[in-house]
Design an enzyme around this catalytic site. Structure first.
Site, short mmCIF file in Angstrom:
data_model
loop_
_atom_site.label_atom_id
_atom_site.label_comp_id
_atom_site.label_asym_id
_atom_site.label_seq_id
_atom_site.Cartn_x
_atom_site.Cartn_y
_atom_site.Cartn_z
N LYS A 69 0.79 -1.27 0.00
CA LYS A 69 -0.11 -0.05 0.08
C LYS A 69 0.75 1.34 -0.02
O LYS A 69 0.37 2.51 -0.46
CB LYS A 69 -0.95 -0.07 1.16
N GLU B 27 -6.86 -2.75 -10.35
CA GLU B 27 -7.78 -2.68 -11.10
C GLU B 27 -8.48 -1.25 -11.01
O GLU B 27 -9.34 -0.87 -11.88
CB GLU B 27 -8.74 -3.70 -11.26
N LYS C 199 0.43 4.98 -5.31
CA LYS C 199 1.04 3.66 -5.41
C LYS C 199 1.65 3.54 -6.84
O LYS C 199 2.52 2.72 -7.27
CB LYS C 199 0.03 2.64 -5.34
#
Length: 218
Positions: free
Chosen positions: A15, A166, A75
């Site tokens: 994360k 995604e 990220k």
């Protein structure tokens, strides 16, 4: 290098990446090997990869995290490398022939009839998904996900952290990299790098369903 069991228990969806740690050129070449050598049904290899290894490239990919997916922006920007996984939209005749000829160049066919048989077999499976099941695009995308799974584990073996996402605007990626004109479309993004000490997810125990739940004896 870690054992498979060690890698499975070590890796997780990162994360928070340490923006100051970069993957070596040698290690990323191994990641590229994984991307290239992944298995696919009938060896159809319906993939392409957009690779960002600098701030400019990562900024282009980060455009897909604006708005609803803003939580994924760090990220992308803080990772060492970021890869957009793309699938072929259609396996047209030109592409099918290109795969066949590359196999021939690489010495896979000892006899001419073997080459013909392979082409017929690959076309058979493609036609099943194109005309019978009518899920050609989905079938091709599934091969890309096989590739993604392989590279997630392989990166873990190298001690490299990853996070598959995604939660990105796939249309924005198609537009940014003009993918559709090339016969491809984005399906997901994977960031590669090294976990930050501030990543809370690294400190949470892994959780998986029990063996009794998921394994059935034949």
């Amino acid at each position: 290098m870690k054992t498979i069991n060690e890698a499975l228990n070590w890796r997780y969806s990162t994360k928070v990446f340490d923006a100051n740690k970069k993957i070596s050129a040698e290690d990323f070449e191994q990641i590229k090997d994984m991307l290239q050598m992944s298995p696919s049904s009938t060896n159809i290899q319906p993939w392409s990869f957009v690779i960002a290894d600098d701030d400019a490239g990562k900024a282009r990919i980060a455009k897909s995290t604006q708005g609803a997916f803003h939580f994924n922006t760090p990220k992308v920007l803080d990772a060492s490398h970021v890869v957009v996984f793309c699938t072929r939209i259609h396996a047209d005749d030109e592409y099918m022939q290109a795969v066949l000829e590359k196999e021939d160049q690489d010495g896979r066919y000892a006899q001419p009839e073997f080459k013909t048989q392979m082409h017929q077999a690959r076309q058979l499976f493609l036609d099943i998904h194109r005309y019978d099941v009518k899920d050609e695009a989905h079938w091709l995308a599934k091969q890309v996900y096989l590739n993604m799974g392989a590279v997630l584990l392989g990166s873990g073996l190298l001690g490299i952290d990853t996070v598959p996402m995604e939660g990105v605007d796939l249309q924005a990626l198609d537009t940014e990299f003009d993918l559709r004109s090339k016969g491809y479309s984005a399906v997901a993004v994977v960031s590669f790098g090294y976990r930050s000490d501030e990543d809370f997810n690294a400190k949470i125990p892994k959780s998986r369903l029990s063996e009794e739940t998921i394994f059935i004896k034949a």
